[in-house]
Enzyme design. Structure first.
Site, mmCIF file in Angstrom:
data_model
loop_
_atom_site.group_PDB
_atom_site.id
_atom_site.type_symbol
_atom_site.label_atom_id
_atom_site.label_comp_id
_atom_site.label_asym_id
_atom_site.label_seq_id
_atom_site.Cartn_x
_atom_site.Cartn_y
_atom_site.Cartn_z
ATOM 1 N N SER A 165 39.439 36.274 52.088
ATOM 2 C CA SER A 165 38.195 35.380 52.381
ATOM 3 C C SER A 165 38.382 34.080 52.062
ATOM 4 C CB SER A 165 36.923 36.231 51.560
ATOM 5 O OG SER A 165 35.790 35.248 51.708
ATOM 6 N N TYR A 178 33.018 38.290 43.434
ATOM 7 C CA TYR A 178 33.858 38.540 44.693
ATOM 8 C C TYR A 178 35.112 37.418 44.811
ATOM 9 C CZ TYR A 178 34.207 38.279 49.720
ATOM 10 O OH TYR A 178 34.717 38.096 51.007
#
Length: 354
Positions: A165, A178
């Site tokens: 990501s 995250y």
């Protein structure tokens, strides 16, 4: 002049290599076997569909058996040779069982590490367990599975694909568990790419920005859940900020077929990565400014809520703005009953804070 000429020649060689890589013939995936973790919903489901359309036999792995069954039905309706493999990859024993089954069924050509969770909220509202769960899901799980299956991939000159990501390149405020896990996952993928040279294994690291996968309804919200849901759901839904997930999945599979080593998706993600490389200090200033605009942590004990339950408390304007992503949630097997999300939130609020 001598050094100028050498620099020009080096630049020409690099440009030629880039053009050559882009013009490389796409690999035929017909008859290959692909394992997609987190393949029951969202981007994982779409990747399974695209690999299936490219000719692969597809195994999809997730924790929820009912969700897996729905996903397999959806894929088979679209002509994909899909098979469910229920497994909680956070559990080393279950992972070992999955590896044994894959080997017994003939091995593997492509491993797609896609499974993930998203926890949204200020660091003050996060617990040690939140960080551990993120690391277990997005670092230790792909690490164990990849280590176990690398010999299979080397034997078959296979391909390892890691869905990281932009949060694995730039640590975004209110997404700290995250981002920490995604940084580690990206490092693992890039390091394995370097160390796999000469083994026959290709490695592709994918760095997506925000995509309309319907994941806003599956996030875990902490602190001020409604306010956190507001900024995250808008960012993941608006067309100029987020990317159509089907187009993203198609681009990822095409990049794998072309043998690309590193892929950044969405214009904003590319801009963020370039800006951080050119001026990390300026990027950090922008992140600090963004952090000041985020919802403040509550003075008292933080709340907890799932994304689906938070959505039920939004008004018509917010639902109109998130309409594209709500539609994606329905199409990509992301929906859960709001009552289930509310029940989980209520139970979480009864757990003593750590």
């Amino acid at each position: 002049m001598r050094w100028t000429g050498r620099l020009v020649m080096a630049g020409a060689l690099v440009a030629g290599a880039v053009v050559g890589a882009r013009m490389r013939a796409a690999r035929d995936l017909t008859g290959k076997t692909a394992l997609v973790t987190g393949g029951s919903r969202g981007l994982g489901l779409l990747l399974a569909r695209e690999f299936g359309r490219a000719g692969c036999r597809v195994l999809i792995c997730a924790r929820d058996g009912e969700e897996l069954d729905r996903a397999v039905s959806l894929l088979r309706e679209q002509g994909v040779d899909a098979h469910a493999r229920a497994c909680d990859l956070r559990d080393p024993d279950q992972t070992a069982g999955l590896v044994r089954r894959v080997r017994a069924e003939g091995g593997l050509d492509l491993l797609v590490n896609n499974a993930g969770i998203i926890q949204v909220g200020p660091v003050e509202a996060m617990t040690d367990d939140d960080f551990a769960d993120a690391m277990d899901t997005m670092f230790w799980a792909p690490y164990r599975l990849t280590r176990a299956l690398l010999p299979e991939l080397a034997l078959r000159r296979g391909h390892l694909v890691t869905i990281s990501s932009v949060g694995g390149r730039i640590s975004v405020p209110h997404l700290l568990p995250y981002s920490c896990a995604k940084f580690a996952e990206a490092a693992l993928s890039q390091g394995l790419d370097a160390e796999s040279a000469g083994t026959g294994v290709k490695v592709t690291t994918v760095v997506p920005g925000l995509m309309r996968t319907g994941s806003h309804q599956r996030v875990e919200l902490s602190g001020r859940p409604r306010a956190e849901y507001g900024w995250f759901s808008l960012g993941a839904s608006l067309p100029l900020v987020s990317m159509d997930a089907e187009r993203a999945a198609a681009q990822i599979v095409q990049a794998v077929r072309k043998g690309r080593r590193h892929v950044v998706l969405t214009p904003l993600a590319r801009l963020a990565v370039l800006a951080d490389g050119a001026s990390p200090g300026l990027t950090q200033w922008a992140l600090r400014a963004t952090g000041r605009l985020m919802p403040a942590a509550p003075a008292r004990r933080p709340g907890r809520q799932g994304g689906a339950a938070a959505r039920e408390r939004t008004g018509k304007v917010m639902r109109a703005l998130t309409g594209l992503n709500d539609a994606a949630a329905r199409r990509f097997n992301q929906r859960r009953e709001a009552a289930e999300g509310a029940g989980r939130a209520e139970r979480a609020e009864r757990v003593p804070g750590r």
